[in-house]
Design a protein around this motif. Structure first.
Motif, PDB file in Angstrom:
ATOM      1  N   GLU A   1       1.014  -8.417   2.944  1.00 57.07           N
ATOM      2  CA  GLU A   1       1.473  -7.079   2.564  1.00 57.07           C
ATOM      3  C   GLU A   1       2.255  -7.041   1.253  1.00 57.07           C
TER       4      GLU A   1
ATOM      5  N   LYS B   1       7.028  -8.086   0.825  1.00 56.10           N
ATOM      6  CA  LYS B   1       7.332  -7.854   2.227  1.00 56.10           C
ATOM      7  C   LYS B   1       7.238  -9.159   3.000  1.00 56.10           C
TER       8      LYS B   1
ATOM      9  N   ASP C   1       4.320   8.576   1.050  1.00 57.14           N
ATOM     10  CA  ASP C   1       5.685   8.285   1.524  1.00 57.14           C
ATOM     11  C   ASP C   1       5.988   6.791   1.539  1.00 57.14           C
ATOM     12  N   GLY C   2       5.641   6.134   0.445  1.00 54.61           N
ATOM     13  CA  GLY C   2       5.985   4.724   0.296  1.00 54.61           C
ATOM     14  C   GLY C   2       5.122   3.758   1.075  1.00 54.61           C
ATOM     15  N   LYS C   3       3.964   4.209   1.538  1.00 54.94           N
ATOM     16  CA  LYS C   3       3.079   3.335   2.320  1.00 54.94           C
ATOM     17  C   LYS C   3       1.637   3.498   1.871  1.00 54.94           C
ATOM     18  N   ASP C   4       0.911   2.374   1.893  1.00 55.40           N
ATOM     19  CA  ASP C   4      -0.506   2.404   1.533  1.00 55.40           C
ATOM     20  C   ASP C   4      -1.370   2.602   2.775  1.00 55.40           C
ATOM     21  N   TYR C   5      -2.392   3.444   2.605  1.00 54.95           N
ATOM     22  CA  TYR C   5      -3.372   3.689   3.662  1.00 54.95           C
ATOM     23  C   TYR C   5      -4.750   3.379   3.085  1.00 54.95           C
TER      24      TYR C   5
ATOM     25  N   THR D   1      -5.661   9.229   6.930  1.00 51.64           N
ATOM     26  CA  THR D   1      -4.363   9.117   6.284  1.00 51.64           C
ATOM     27  C   THR D   1      -3.484  10.270   6.779  1.00 51.64           C
TER      28      THR D   1
ATOM     29  N   SER E   1      -4.932  -7.597   2.866  1.00 48.12           N
ATOM     30  CA  SER E   1      -4.387  -7.208   1.559  1.00 48.12           C
ATOM     31  C   SER E   1      -5.408  -6.425   0.752  1.00 48.12           C
TER      32      SER E   1
ATOM     33  N   TRP F   1       1.599  -3.166  -7.443  1.00 51.43           N
ATOM     34  CA  TRP F   1       0.855  -1.908  -7.313  1.00 51.43           C
ATOM     35  C   TRP F   1       0.836  -1.148  -8.628  1.00 51.43           C
TER      36      TRP F   1
ATOM     37  N   TRP G   1      -1.622   6.449  -1.249  1.00 49.15           N
ATOM     38  CA  TRP G   1      -0.181   6.149  -1.163  1.00 49.15           C
ATOM     39  C   TRP G   1       0.571   7.400  -0.708  1.00 49.15           C
TER      40      TRP G   1
END
Length: 305
Positions: free
Chosen positions: A261, A256, A135-139, A167, A124, A265, A133
């Motif tokens: 996860e 999630k 396309d809706g995802k964290d890297y 990324t 986490s 945010w 961030w």
């Protein structure tokens, strides 16, 4: 001191070699021969690199303590999120807690009167870890690659952690300078991001773990705050992030099913020079100063940004 890391075969060999190479090593790394009686109850802001514990890097002041995982931490189950060490004494505890754990005379996961570490980070973001961030995802980075201690107390600690990670946008480098003075529950982050080697404005997400939905979350866009409130062993813990409200682009709570996860945010962007500034930290009920969720929200909402 700026230390580069490579893969290692033996943590003990690394510790021995590090002390030969690095000047002042004894002042930065807790000695395995140090006895409990040699620890002074010194009130100070302090940071230390701990190769004996998989390259942990830890820091504290009279209110709070934190750590992040280093290059030696396994890929699986670890990331660059920030751990919270809950303390209810004003003096320095990092070296003591590590040493007791190393010597098996105690454990920083057990509270014997000074505090302990019940806070799970895993993959986490923990308490205020950042990510890119897309396309809706964290890297996010796995763990830091190198560190440099700039000021090591007694009134303030300042250091820089270097990160590098891939990324969908390209290769990202983050130079994260963290500072923590005495008296503050929040550490300050001044990060500079590069994309493929050049400073860049990037979509940034700063997260607080909700521990798979166990924490109650809240936010205030007008003050640039996200926060969580949860209980460990019947005592409450408040965590939070604050940023200049003009820098907030959005705030979302995303739950999630996958472990570690779920987060609240805070979304923002680094400026054209790749820079971003924010604060993150916690307050523990057992410390006796901030004991309710309302008090924690007031502390965050009125924090000087």
């Amino acid at each position: 001191m700026n230390k580069k890391f490579k893969a290692r075969k033996s943590p003990l060999l690394l510790l021995a070699a590090g002390c030969l190479v690095l000047s002042g090593c004894a002042n930065e790394i807790s000695s395995s021969s140090q006895s409990d009686n040699s620890y002074k109850n010194e009130v100070k802001a302090y940071a230390v690199f701990v190769p004996k514990r998989q390259d942990d890097f830890a820091w504290e002041n009279d209110k709070v303590a934190f750590r992040v995982y280093g290059p030696a931490a396994p890929i699986k189950g670890h990331s660059s999120g920030v751990d919270a060490w809950l303390k209810k004494v004003d003096y320095s505890i990092i070296d003591k807690w590590y040493e007791e754990t190393f010597n098996k005379t105690g454990s920083y996961h057990t509270d014997t009167g000074e505090g302990y570490d019940p806070y799970h980070v895993g993959i986490s973001r923990g308490v205020g870890g950042s990510a890119i961030w897309v396309d809706g995802k964290d890297y996010a980075a796995h763990n830091y690659k190198s560190y440099k201690i700039i000021t090591n107390g007694p009134d303030k600690v300042v250091f820089t952690l270097e990160y590098e990670f891939k990324t969908p946008l390209g290769l990202v480098n983050e130079s994260k300078t963290i500072s923590l003075p005495l008296g503050s529950n929040l550490y300050q982050v001044n990060s500079k991001f590069k994309l493929d080697g050049k400073p860049a404005s990037l979509p940034i997400a700063i997260g607080i773990t909700t521990h798979d939905g166990k924490a109650k979350v809240s936010y205030n866009k007008e003050t640039g705050r996200i926060s969580a409130w949860e209980t460990f062993d019947s005592m409450a813990l408040g965590t939070g992030v604050v940023i200049a409200s003009s820098k907030v682009t959005d705030i979302k709570h995303i739950a999630k099913e996958a472990k570690d996860e779920s987060h609240i945010w805070l979304y923002t962007n680094s400026d054209k020079n790749g820079s971003i500034k924010y604060y993150a930290g916690f307050a523990w009920e057992a410390a006796g100063e901030i004991t309710t969720q309302t008090q924690w929200h007031n502390y965050l909402d009125n924090f000087k940004k």
